[in-house]
Motif scaffolding. Structure first.
Motif, PDB file in Angstrom:
ATOM      1  N   LYS A   1      10.165  -3.554   6.936  1.00  0.00           N
ATOM      2  CA  LYS A   1       9.605  -4.260   5.776  1.00  0.00           C
ATOM      3  C   LYS A   1      10.611  -5.190   5.110  1.00  0.00           C
ATOM      4  O   LYS A   1      10.297  -6.359   4.828  1.00  0.00           O
ATOM      5  N   ALA A   2      11.818  -4.721   4.860  1.00  0.00           N
ATOM      6  CA  ALA A   2      12.812  -5.550   4.173  1.00  0.00           C
ATOM      7  C   ALA A   2      13.142  -6.805   4.964  1.00  0.00           C
ATOM      8  O   ALA A   2      13.353  -7.880   4.386  1.00  0.00           O
ATOM      9  N   ASP A   3      13.168  -6.684   6.285  1.00  0.00           N
ATOM     10  CA  ASP A   3      13.474  -7.845   7.127  1.00  0.00           C
ATOM     11  C   ASP A   3      12.330  -8.852   7.108  1.00  0.00           C
ATOM     12  O   ASP A   3      12.558 -10.063   7.071  1.00  0.00           O
ATOM     13  N   VAL A   4      11.096  -8.361   7.171  1.00  0.00           N
ATOM     14  CA  VAL A   4       9.937  -9.265   7.106  1.00  0.00           C
ATOM     15  C   VAL A   4       9.958 -10.054   5.800  1.00  0.00           C
ATOM     16  O   VAL A   4       9.789 -11.279   5.784  1.00  0.00           O
ATOM     17  N   GLU A   5      10.184  -9.355   4.696  1.00  0.00           N
ATOM     18  CA  GLU A   5      10.193 -10.012   3.388  1.00  0.00           C
ATOM     19  C   GLU A   5      11.334 -11.014   3.275  1.00  0.00           C
ATOM     20  O   GLU A   5      11.184 -12.080   2.660  1.00  0.00           O
ATOM     21  N   ALA A   6      12.492 -10.712   3.873  1.00  0.00           N
ATOM     22  CA  ALA A   6      13.622 -11.639   3.820  1.00  0.00           C
ATOM     23  C   ALA A   6      13.382 -12.859   4.692  1.00  0.00           C
ATOM     24  O   ALA A   6      13.677 -13.995   4.286  1.00  0.00           O
ATOM     25  N   LEU A   7      12.829 -12.666   5.882  1.00  0.00           N
ATOM     26  CA  LEU A   7      12.587 -13.776   6.800  1.00  0.00           C
ATOM     27  C   LEU A   7      11.564 -14.759   6.243  1.00  0.00           C
ATOM     28  O   LEU A   7      11.680 -15.969   6.442  1.00  0.00           O
ATOM     29  N   PHE A   8      10.569 -14.234   5.542  1.00  0.00           N
ATOM     30  CA  PHE A   8       9.505 -15.078   4.984  1.00  0.00           C
ATOM     31  C   PHE A   8       9.638 -15.163   3.461  1.00  0.00           C
ATOM     32  O   PHE A   8       8.646 -15.166   2.736  1.00  0.00           O
ATOM     33  N   ALA A   9      10.860 -15.280   3.000  1.00  0.00           N
ATOM     34  CA  ALA A   9      11.138 -15.232   1.559  1.00  0.00           C
ATOM     35  C   ALA A   9      10.419 -16.319   0.775  1.00  0.00           C
ATOM     36  O   ALA A   9      10.081 -16.125  -0.396  1.00  0.00           O
ATOM     37  N   GLY A  10      10.167 -17.457   1.377  1.00  0.00           N
ATOM     38  CA  GLY A  10       9.510 -18.540   0.658  1.00  0.00           C
ATOM     39  C   GLY A  10       7.994 -18.473   0.700  1.00  0.00           C
ATOM     40  O   GLY A  10       7.311 -19.370   0.182  1.00  0.00           O
ATOM     41  N   CYS A  11       7.446 -17.419   1.306  1.00  0.00           N
ATOM     42  CA  CYS A  11       6.005 -17.284   1.475  1.00  0.00           C
ATOM     43  C   CYS A  11       5.485 -16.085   0.683  1.00  0.00           C
ATOM     44  O   CYS A  11       6.258 -15.249   0.222  1.00  0.00           O
ATOM     45  N   LYS A  12       4.170 -16.014   0.551  1.00  0.00           N
ATOM     46  CA  LYS A  12       3.551 -14.834  -0.028  1.00  0.00           C
ATOM     47  C   LYS A  12       3.326 -13.825   1.092  1.00  0.00           C
ATOM     48  O   LYS A  12       2.640 -14.123   2.079  1.00  0.00           O
ATOM     49  N   VAL A  13       3.910 -12.648   0.962  1.00  0.00           N
ATOM     50  CA  VAL A  13       3.850 -11.621   2.005  1.00  0.00           C
ATOM     51  C   VAL A  13       3.006 -10.447   1.511  1.00  0.00           C
ATOM     52  O   VAL A  13       3.318  -9.835   0.491  1.00  0.00           O
TER      53      VAL A  13
END
Length: 212
Positions: A169-181
């Protein structure tokens, strides 16, 4: 994890990542993307996935990219499709009705921006040092307001070498930091799952909606 690695996996038919049926998670969660018939759908590292056929029943433009020519040719042969093939050098375009597959390198792909993306086997195929580059390329191919349905795995990486890799989860949120996740689902496997039987203490599939 270079191109030759994936070519050899297909050449030797070591394709445990391939599903013979449509992914149930795609069927369950595709509606979350609120798609239209004329949306352009992109499937990175599509292999010979039956998901392409399912998507083509719902959309007029389904675009895949796949490094292995074995995989691309197998997709059309197994579905009894006869594609139009164009292209030169290291990239060829296979087209049949709603489906277009670029056979070549994802990182050099040049297509018009797409509306939606389905990533079931691409991000998790990337070692950690390649993921940021993968995501940057992906976002460059998606229109503003576009949506991504992303499937990831979460397991202790030190217990089993990838690919497919664990992308928590933390990696997904960091990779797509500029998007709504948005986290749509987590499916934790019990002890009967093949991955658990190989010694993993835990193993889960997770589904995400990424809004660009």
């Amino acid at each position: 994890m270079d191109a030759e690695f994936w070519h050899s996996r297909w050449a030797e038919n070591r394709i445990g990542f391939h599903l013979s049926d449509v992914n149930p998670l795609l069927i369950k969660h595709w509606s979350a993307l609120n798609t239209q018939r004329d949306d352009r759908v992109f499937v990175p590292m599509c292999g010979k996935s039956e998901d392409l056929v399912w998507l083509a029943q719902k959309h007029d433009h389904v675009i895949g990219v796949e490094l292995s020519d074995i995989a691309v040719k197998a997709f059309f042969a197994e579905n009894l499709y006869t594609p139009l093939v164009t292209g030169v050098g290291h990239q060829h375009l296979y087209e049949f009705d709603e489906i277009s597959i670029y056979q070549g390198d994802y990182f050099t792909l040049n297509i018009d921006p797409v509306d939606v993306v389905y990533d079931r086997a691409a991000l998790i195929a990337m070692p950690e040092e390649m993921r940021q580059m993968y995501v940057e390329k992906l976002l460059s191919l998606v229109k503003t307001g576009g949506r991504i349905l992303l499937v990831t795995l979460d397991y202790p990486q030190d217990e089993l070498a990838g690919p497919p890799f664990s992308v928590p989860k933390a990696d997904v949120e960091a990779l797509f930091a500029g998007c709504k996740v948005t986290h749509l689902e987590r499916d934790d496997a019990d002890e009967s799952h093949p991955r658990r039987q190989r010694g993993l203490s835990r193993f889960a599939e997770e589904v995400w909606l990424i809004e660009v």
